[in-house]
Design a protein around this motif. Structure first.
Motif, PDB file in Angstrom:
ATOM      1  N   VAL A 145       0.857  -1.178   0.000  1.00  0.00           N
ATOM      2  CA  VAL A 145       0.000   0.000   0.000  1.00  0.00           C
ATOM      3  C   VAL A 145       0.896   1.232   0.000  1.00  0.00           C
ATOM      4  CG1 VAL A 145      -1.731   1.325   1.277  1.00  0.00           C
ATOM      5  CG2 VAL A 145      -1.868  -1.175   1.211  1.00  0.00           C
ATOM      6  N   ASN A 161      -1.014   2.468   8.648  1.00  0.00           N
ATOM      7  CA  ASN A 161      -2.133   1.602   8.274  1.00  0.00           C
ATOM      8  C   ASN A 161      -2.274   0.608   9.419  1.00  0.00           C
ATOM      9  OD1 ASN A 161      -4.176   0.223   6.891  1.00  0.00           O
ATOM     10  ND2 ASN A 161      -2.687  -1.188   5.974  1.00  0.00           N
ATOM     11  N   TYR A 187      -7.780  -1.704   4.043  1.00  0.00           N
ATOM     12  CA  TYR A 187      -6.700  -0.843   4.508  1.00  0.00           C
ATOM     13  C   TYR A 187      -7.262   0.549   4.753  1.00  0.00           C
ATOM     14  CZ  TYR A 187      -6.663   0.886  -0.326  1.00  0.00           C
ATOM     15  OH  TYR A 187      -7.031   1.424  -1.534  1.00  0.00           O
ATOM     16  N   VAL A 214      -1.516  -1.143  -4.128  1.00  0.00           N
ATOM     17  CA  VAL A 214      -2.232   0.124  -4.065  1.00  0.00           C
ATOM     18  C   VAL A 214      -1.226   1.250  -4.216  1.00  0.00           C
ATOM     19  CG1 VAL A 214      -3.637   1.633  -2.613  1.00  0.00           C
ATOM     20  CG2 VAL A 214      -4.051  -0.836  -2.614  1.00  0.00           C
TER      21      VAL A 214
END
Length: 726
Positions: A145, A161, A187, A214
């Motif tokens: 992410v 996160n 997330y 992501v």
């Protein structure tokens, strides 16, 4: 199986070559015997691994267990044989069995979507049983992410996160959190620590891993940030949650504005949305997205509207047709034997509803259970109960129909005597009040009659203020009304009198003699007062024989609301219009609804008139002075013949004493006119047959009918007050 028997060699007579020949044959025979013996040995050794027919080897399936397979696409292989377990499968078996003694080697030919599977115990040799020991273990693929960073010119920024964090250096243009997130997991990137002297805001900070890294979380940092908010309209209830990324706010019911707690950095994007709708309502967001400029955003618009729900209930005992139920102007007509009902128009959440019976079925009386008005909650209402029973025509509430001495007497039921009653009014508790000769009587719902003030047996003559029997009234009391405090107001010829529950009588306005003039208290002048109504503020309205509608405040200040102007004198006519531009012709009965609209029985105009609180006069039903008659119809098509007394029920239906006291006409708020009661002289007076389904009152006399808030009719008869229905 045959047995090989070597024969003994014969002597040869063929010279020198014979021994070689014999030797050769013996050698070959020896070798053959050895081969045959070996074959027998091998055959005996393999006899247990062959089928019973001694020609086909036994075969067994190869398979095993699967753990963690949550997606489709996995293909397992054993040589050229394949198996494709479905998502969620916990076992597998190859379709093609493998012969005993043959080897197998299970492998992953194709991995499933967004997961990785590994095989253990995948190889071996098939023995004498099915192979179930192969184990396939799958784990979701994990993805990173991260995203972009803009405007970061300071140190100290920490993004998170959950428990996974990353420190972002000054000047960085991107970031990636160190821990990968499993496929399908959620997330939510947040700013755990803001950089020194700057404020960073996030866009696209929440989501679910969907098979790829992501990379679109955007971090915008700036030295200055501004608040984000806007306006709210129509929020009727709690529960609304607005969101801007991970920042949320819950405005209270009735809130007109909102501001998020977390500011948005200049240049940062914002997107306001409704995360949770309020109870019983739906809200939408306008101008909710944009980029933060150099000042606070106050232009986001949240518009809410109450949801609407259905209103209905149950019916018991409805064995005939004709029932009409109403909720305001919405009506429903359940058929005979119906057990349920539902109104066509829904009611908004928080809105008021009031279910009433506007027309009783033939031969029955129906009642609505419950406390009304009620407030619509966040769901359909289906429990309003309507109960119907055989109707009781009418019976004395108090007194007796044949007057016997003593003519006037307090008491209960037929033990009371109330002679010559003219006007009837009701209070909120259901008590009835009536005039009788020179006195004012009170009758409880149980039929207990008492004299509040005045006396029919030689008491104080004339219009004299006082208490109880010491007070006096004229013989021309024609109208009564009550206020919310239980006080009774009396239209006593040319004066307005007040009677408390303790029997104290005072004069509010007017004089002994007739006249026509505005003023205060005794300085005001009235013609004959025939009708009276009181609004929620305590203002008194009366019909004046000067063809005018007069207003009297609780302090006794008298003005003219509509009709004739005192400065010009009585000016009768039939004209709709505003206030003093309107015209009446001897207005008589009067009633008022919950909205403050006045209704007047305009006797010589044969019409029912409506007056708004602002004084605007219109005609609800009836055709005017030249249109006297009898006809049930709507609006101007209906016909009346000298309507006088007027009363109103809780649903806004009017009850008009018509046809010179021979009929009771019902007028809905929409102007629909029907006949609900009649006397023995109805046909002779109107030339019409007796109306079907209406209450028949056995009398040839003029009768004054008055309805209470439930639409139950009361009327005097002899020395009694009669009541229709239960």
């Amino acid at each position: 199986m045959s047995t090989f028997h070597p024969q003994a060699a014969r002597p040869s007579h063929a010279g020198r070559q014979a021994p070689r020949f014999v030797h050769g044959r013996r050698a070959r025979a020896g070798r053959a015997a050895l081969v045959l013996a070996g074959a027998m040995t091998l055959g005996l050794g393999l006899a247990g691994c062959w089928d019973d027919d001694s020609s086909t080897p036994a075969t067994y399936n190869v398979g095993g267990s699967i753990a963690g397979l949550t997606t489709a696409g996995l293909v397992l292989a054993n040589g050229s044989d394949t198996a494709s377990p479905a998502a969620g499968a916990t076992t597998f078996t190859f379709a093609t069995a493998v012969a005993t003694g043959s080897s197998y080697a299970v492998t992953v030919q194709t991995q499933p979507s967004n997961a990785s599977c590994a095989v253990s115990n995948g190889g071996g040799t098939v023995g004498t049983a099915t192979v179930t020991s192969v184990a396939v273990t799958c784990t979701p693929t994990a993805f990173t992410v991260g995203g972009s960073v803009s405007g970061l010119a300071a140190t100290g920024l920490v993004l998170a996160n959950g428990t996974d964090t990353v420190a972002v250096a000054s000047g960085a243009t991107g970031f990636t959190l160190p821990s990968a997130v499993a496929q399908g997991a959620a997330y939510m990137v947040t700013v755990q620590t803001q950089p020194t002297g700057e404020h960073c805001s996030l866009t696209n900070s929440t989501g679910t891993i969907a098979g790829a890294n992501v990379t679109n979380v955007a971090v915008a940092c700036a030295a200055v940030s501004h608040t984000l908010g806007g306006t709210i309209s129509g929020l009727p209830s709690a529960g609304l949650v607005l969101a801007n990324g991970s920042d949320t706010i819950s405005p209270a019911p009735g809130a007109l504005a909102f501001t998020f707690a977390t500011p948005v950095a200049e240049g940062g994007a914002y997107a306001v949305s409704v995360q949770t709708q309020p109870t019983g309502a739906t809200c939408s967001v306008g101008s909710g997205t944009g980029t933060m400029g150099t000042s606070n955003v106050v232009s986001v618009q949240v518009t809410c509207a109450a949801n609407a729900y259905h209103l209905g209930g149950t019916i018991t005992g409805l064995t005939a047709g004709g029932l009409i139920l109403a909720n305001g102007t919405d009506t429903v007509s359940p058929a005979a034997n119906a057990t349920t009902f539902a109104f066509a128009m829904p009611v908004s959440f928080g809105g008021s509803y009031n279910v009433t019976v506007t027309q009783q079925p033939t031969g029955l009386t129906c009642a609505v259970a419950g406390t009304f008005p009620a407030t619509m909650g966040p769901g359909d209402v289906s429990n309003v109960a309507v109960t119907c029973a055989t109707a009781v025509a009418y019976a004395p509430l108090a007194g007796h129909e044949v007057c016997t001495p003593p003519i006037s007497q307090d008491g209960t039921g037929n033990g009371a005597s109330i002679p010559g009653a003219v006007a009837i009014a009701f209070d909120a508790a259901g008590n009835a009040y009536t005039t009788s000769g020179l006195s004012i009587h009170k009758i409880t719902p149980g039929g207990v009659a008492t004299t509040l003030a005045g006396s029919d047996g030689g008491g104080q003559p004339g219009q004299v203020d006082g208490t109880g029997a010491a007070a006096g009234f004229s013989a021309n009391v024609n109208s009564l009304a009550t206020d919310s405090a239980g006080n009774i107001y009396v239209g006593d010829q040319y004066m307005i009198r007040k009677v408390t529950q303790g029997g104290v009588v005072t004069t509010i306005a007017g004089q002994v003699g007739s006249g026509f003039g505005n003023g205060t208290g005794g300085a005001a002048r009235f013609g004959f007062i025939r009708g009276m109504a009181i609004d929620s503020a305590g203002n008194i309205f009366v019909t004046d024989s000067n063809s005018a509608i007069r207003k009297v405040t609780s302090g006794g200040v008298v003005t003219t609301l509509a009709g004739s102007n005192p400065a010009l004198g009585p000016t009768p006519g039939f004209v709709d219009g505003a206030s003093l531009a309107a015209r009446f012709a001897t207005p008589w009965g009067m009633a008022i609804d919950g909205a403050g609209n006045l209704f007047v029985a305009d006797t010589f105009n044969n019409a029912i008139r409506r007056i708004t609180p602002a004084g605007q006069v219109t005609t609800l039903a009836g055709g005017g002075p030249a249109a006297a008659g009898y006809l049930d119809a709507t609006g101007a098509a209906a016909r009346f013949n000298l309507p006088d007394t007027l009363s109103i029920d809780a649903a806004g239906n009017l009850y008009v004493n018509d046809a010179n006291g021979r009929a009771v006409r019902k007028v809905t708020p929409g102007g629909v006119v029907t006949t609900v009661a009649y006397t023995d002289s109805f046909t002779a007076n109107t030339g019409q047959p007796a109306p079907s389904g209406a209450l028949h009152v056995v009398t040839l006399q003029y009768t004054t009918f008055v309805a209470n808030s439930a639409g139950v009719l009361y009327f005097p008869s002899g020395c009694a007050i009669e009541k229709s229905g239960p």
